[in-house]
Design a protein around this motif. Sequence first.
Motif, mmCIF file in Angstrom:
data_model
loop_
_atom_site.group_PDB
_atom_site.id
_atom_site.type_symbol
_atom_site.label_atom_id
_atom_site.label_comp_id
_atom_site.label_asym_id
_atom_site.label_seq_id
_atom_site.Cartn_x
_atom_site.Cartn_y
_atom_site.Cartn_z
ATOM 1 N N ARG A 46 -37.643 36.282 13.620
ATOM 2 C CA ARG A 46 -36.238 36.699 13.612
ATOM 3 C C ARG A 46 -36.014 37.843 12.621
ATOM 4 O O ARG A 46 -35.320 38.817 12.910
ATOM 5 C CB ARG A 46 -35.358 35.500 13.226
ATOM 6 N N ARG A 280 -27.423 35.381 10.312
ATOM 7 C CA ARG A 280 -26.902 34.669 11.488
ATOM 8 C C ARG A 280 -25.409 34.903 11.569
ATOM 9 O O ARG A 280 -24.680 34.726 10.589
ATOM 10 C CB ARG A 280 -27.179 33.170 11.432
ATOM 11 N N HIS A 287 -30.667 31.693 21.421
ATOM 12 C CA HIS A 287 -31.754 31.762 20.438
ATOM 13 C C HIS A 287 -32.615 32.992 20.734
ATOM 14 O O HIS A 287 -32.944 33.248 21.895
ATOM 15 C CB HIS A 287 -32.604 30.491 20.469
ATOM 16 N N GLY A 297 -23.296 29.404 15.228
ATOM 17 C CA GLY A 297 -23.036 29.835 13.857
ATOM 18 C C GLY A 297 -21.632 29.417 13.470
ATOM 19 O O GLY A 297 -20.654 29.969 13.972
ATOM 20 N N HIS A 301 -24.346 33.297 7.875
ATOM 21 C CA HIS A 301 -25.486 32.961 7.017
ATOM 22 C C HIS A 301 -25.875 34.259 6.321
ATOM 23 O O HIS A 301 -26.336 35.208 6.964
ATOM 24 C CB HIS A 301 -26.646 32.420 7.856
#
Length: 396
Positions: A46, A280, A287, A297, A301
Amino acid sequence: MSFSVFSQTKKELESQRKKFKSEIIKLNKLLFDEKKKEKNALEDLRDIKQKIDVRNKLISTINLEAKFLSKEIKTNEIKLEKLHKNLADLKADYGEMIYKSYKSKSQQSRAMFLLSSQNFYQAYKRLEYIKQYASFRKKQGEDIVIQTDFIENIKDSLVYQKRVKDTLILSEKNEKQQIETDKKKQENLITKIKRKEKTYKRDLQKQIKAEKRVANKIDKIIRDEIARANKLARAKLKSKSVARKKNEFILSPEAKALAAKFELNKGLLPWPVKEGLVVRKFGKQAHPTFPGITINGTGLHIVTSNGSNAEAIYNGEVLNILLGSGGTKNVLIRHGNYITSYNNLENSFVKKGDKILTGQKIGKIFTDKISKKTKLIFVLFKNTARLNPASWILKR
């Protein structure tokens, strides 16, 4: 007008390029600097994807900027060609005028020109003509100097523009090389994940369920806090028939004013960290690795530097401090009928009921011992409804 718009667009592109470069530096610092004890392939994948996405945006911006410069260079080259032709014509006209003046307008011939006038008025007009002719000749000479200086400026501008374009092309080449390196790492991680796909999917589903449980627990605590606050508000107002909706704060005049001010600052509120990177976003999203799996979410984040503190984004009062399963803390701050949540704190510097000011330090953000990441989970509510915090804080 078109030149002004063109210049503005070029400035915007330059600003975007600087922004993406700064973001890449931040990505490298916050996501890739620390050596991890144990690697999580999904998380690493990611992070690399995020860096590749930013680099691609940077390359697109560089390309647009280079195209604008090419257009500008072409325009200036055409302009320079016309200026050279105009200058040549000016010099030719000036030379011819000087030559004719030399042949026919000696001091003697000028005197004869004046003395041969039939009357005083004609002599006056002829004198004015001589003065105008001399002034015109002087202006022609000045125009040649101005035009020559202008040509030199255009030439200097062209040299600078070509140098900037060469620098942009080199920068684009370097960014493409970096992307190729990152893509090789990405391919290696995908291969690793595919070997243990079932394990990663199982762990991911567990994580999603755990996050959902935490979100439900916070929702219940907020509902309970609203009910408790409303009970106190009704007792203070000495009335049981205060108009209210379910799961909404009964607001005093002061709380209403605070909420109104909070709303007025939408899009202008400070970040809850000094330096941070959103890893995020808010809301439901597919995903990035496993099709068919949706993650939610609840807020933002935000990864920040090791040792960073969470800071209040607005004046308010500590509604509650929750304890997480791993010993981390979540501080809830009330701003009228708005609540901000600062989750994943190692400790808190405040207690329930404390009055809080904008920018006040709430607590130290927890740094994961394995991933080495310092991450704040920042959530925003209006009563019990979750809002997208990205719409409320300043854009970076």
